[in-house]
Scaffold this motif. Structure first.
Motif, PDB file in Angstrom:
ATOM      1  N   GLN A 121      64.867 -11.755 -10.610  1.00 50.14           N
ATOM      2  CA  GLN A 121      64.153 -10.545 -10.174  1.00 50.14           C
ATOM      3  C   GLN A 121      63.926 -10.563  -8.671  1.00 50.14           C
ATOM      4  N   THR A 122      63.634 -11.730  -8.126  1.00 48.50           N
ATOM      5  CA  THR A 122      63.421 -11.863  -6.680  1.00 48.50           C
ATOM      6  C   THR A 122      64.703 -11.545  -5.926  1.00 48.50           C
ATOM      7  N   ILE A 123      65.814 -12.087  -6.388  1.00 49.02           N
ATOM      8  CA  ILE A 123      67.097 -11.824  -5.723  1.00 49.02           C
ATOM      9  C   ILE A 123      67.462 -10.351  -5.845  1.00 49.02           C
ATOM     10  N   ALA A 124      67.264  -9.767  -7.018  1.00 53.13           N
ATOM     11  CA  ALA A 124      67.563  -8.338  -7.206  1.00 53.13           C
ATOM     12  C   ALA A 124      66.713  -7.486  -6.263  1.00 53.13           C
ATOM     13  N   MET A 125      65.436  -7.848  -6.093  1.00 52.32           N
ATOM     14  CA  MET A 125      64.547  -7.114  -5.194  1.00 52.32           C
ATOM     15  C   MET A 125      65.051  -7.217  -3.753  1.00 52.32           C
ATOM     16  N   LEU A 126      65.462  -8.428  -3.352  1.00 52.68           N
ATOM     17  CA  LEU A 126      65.954  -8.617  -1.982  1.00 52.68           C
ATOM     18  C   LEU A 126      67.248  -7.851  -1.748  1.00 52.68           C
ATOM     19  N   VAL A 127      68.147  -7.882  -2.725  1.00 51.50           N
ATOM     20  CA  VAL A 127      69.412  -7.140  -2.601  1.00 51.50           C
ATOM     21  C   VAL A 127      69.123  -5.642  -2.506  1.00 51.50           C
ATOM     22  N   GLU A 128      68.152  -5.178  -3.291  1.00 51.21           N
ATOM     23  CA  GLU A 128      67.741  -3.763  -3.241  1.00 51.21           C
ATOM     24  C   GLU A 128      67.251  -3.377  -1.840  1.00 51.21           C
ATOM     25  N   LYS A 144      52.068 -16.962  -0.927  1.00 50.09           N
ATOM     26  CA  LYS A 144      51.591 -16.281   0.275  1.00 50.09           C
ATOM     27  C   LYS A 144      52.671 -16.147   1.354  1.00 50.09           C
ATOM     28  N   ALA A 145      53.293 -17.255   1.746  1.00 53.14           N
ATOM     29  CA  ALA A 145      54.267 -17.216   2.845  1.00 53.14           C
ATOM     30  C   ALA A 145      55.516 -16.424   2.463  1.00 53.14           C
ATOM     31  N   PHE A 146      55.971 -16.585   1.221  1.00 56.36           N
ATOM     32  CA  PHE A 146      57.163 -15.854   0.792  1.00 56.36           C
ATOM     33  C   PHE A 146      56.896 -14.347   0.776  1.00 56.36           C
ATOM     34  N   ALA A 147      55.779 -13.957   0.173  1.00 54.99           N
ATOM     35  CA  ALA A 147      55.431 -12.530   0.103  1.00 54.99           C
ATOM     36  C   ALA A 147      55.251 -11.944   1.497  1.00 54.99           C
ATOM     37  N   ARG A 194      60.704 -24.606   0.776  1.00 61.10           N
ATOM     38  CA  ARG A 194      59.508 -24.827  -0.035  1.00 61.10           C
ATOM     39  C   ARG A 194      59.504 -26.249  -0.570  1.00 61.10           C
ATOM     40  N   VAL A 195      58.304 -26.866  -0.550  1.00 59.48           N
ATOM     41  CA  VAL A 195      58.078 -28.142  -1.215  1.00 59.48           C
ATOM     42  C   VAL A 195      56.880 -27.964  -2.134  1.00 59.48           C
ATOM     43  N   SER A 236      60.998 -19.328  14.727  1.00 59.76           N
ATOM     44  CA  SER A 236      60.091 -18.242  14.321  1.00 59.76           C
ATOM     45  C   SER A 236      60.553 -17.556  13.036  1.00 59.76           C
ATOM     46  N   ARG A 237      61.780 -17.834  12.623  1.00 57.05           N
ATOM     47  CA  ARG A 237      62.307 -17.231  11.399  1.00 57.05           C
ATOM     48  C   ARG A 237      62.461 -18.238  10.265  1.00 57.05           C
ATOM     49  N   VAL A 238      61.874 -19.409  10.439  1.00 57.48           N
ATOM     50  CA  VAL A 238      61.831 -20.401   9.364  1.00 57.48           C
ATOM     51  C   VAL A 238      60.480 -20.260   8.680  1.00 57.48           C
ATOM     52  N   VAL A 239      60.512 -19.958   7.393  1.00 58.25           N
ATOM     53  CA  VAL A 239      59.291 -19.795   6.612  1.00 58.25           C
ATOM     54  C   VAL A 239      59.200 -20.980   5.665  1.00 58.25           C
ATOM     55  N   SER A 240      58.146 -21.784   5.860  1.00 61.94           N
ATOM     56  CA  SER A 240      57.942 -22.979   5.038  1.00 61.94           C
ATOM     57  C   SER A 240      56.599 -22.888   4.341  1.00 61.94           C
ATOM     58  N   GLU A 241      56.546 -23.414   3.115  1.00 62.35           N
ATOM     59  CA  GLU A 241      55.261 -23.481   2.433  1.00 62.35           C
ATOM     60  C   GLU A 241      55.250 -24.589   1.403  1.00 62.35           C
TER      61      GLU A 241
END
Length: 192
Positions: free
Chosen positions: A84-91, A51-54, A9-10, A34-39
């Motif tokens: 919260q984002t990291i906790a959601m991803l770990v979940e 948008k891109a992260f979600a 992200r920038v 294809s697995r690099v998500v940039s925004e």
């Protein structure tokens, strides 16, 4: 078999994510294009409001995958949102890796401990800011300084005088350096 994604992200269009992608790959993470998500979005925007992260979280990442970021602040600038984002991803059983930390895997026991320590420091700093603000307000009161919004009586009086001099609402707003809504609010006001 787990897949590796990279989130880069920038904050402005004048910046590019190329250096982040290159650094992640140089650190040994072979991430497919294809697995690099940039925004391009401010770090102040909550992660799941980007948008891109979600889209990556909701439609690309699967249980067992790995998400790599160059720095923790790429996930966001708000400590609570990042946690919260990291906790959601770990979940969701997503391994979260931040290359700028001594413990890169934030979903590991050591990574969770590090996040809890960051949280404790952030909470401490927040408490100190509140204390300093209260101290500053108390000092200002002792010194006799007036706190709060300016008295509206003066604004009402100035708007009424402009009206009496035959100015239109828009001309009064320009002359008094006020917003048109403020002028309209006091245009027909009477009393205090």
């Amino acid at each position: 078999m787990s897949r590796t994604f990279a989130y880069c992200r920038v904050s402005t269009n004048e910046q590019t994510t190329e250096n982040q992608i290159m650094a992640i790959r140089q650190s040994g993470y072979d991430v497919l294009d294809s697995r690099v998500v940039s925004e391009v979005v401010s770090g102040g925007v909550q992660a799941m409001s980007r948008k891109a992260f979600a889209d990556m979280v909701n439609h690309k990442l699967e249980s067992g995958d790995r998400l790599v970021v160059l720095k923790l602040d790429r996930l966001g600038r708000d400590n609570i949102d990042v946690q919260q984002t990291i906790a959601m991803l770990v979940e969701l059983n997503i391994e979260v890796v931040s290359l700028d930390l001594p413990v890169s895997n934030l979903s590991s026991a050591e990574g969770k401990l590090m996040l809890q320590m960051f949280s404790a420091f952030a909470e401490f700093e927040k408490s100190r800011i509140i204390e300093r603000t209260k101290e500053g307000l108390e000092r200002a009161k002792r010194e006799g300084k007036r706190l709060g919004r300016p008295v509206a009586h003066d604004t009402r009086k100035r708007v009424q005088e402009a009206r009496e001099h035959g100015l239109s609402q828009s001309k009064a707003a320009v002359k008094l350096d006020l917003g048109i809504a403020t002028v309209k609010r006091y245009w027909n006001a009477t009393g205090v």
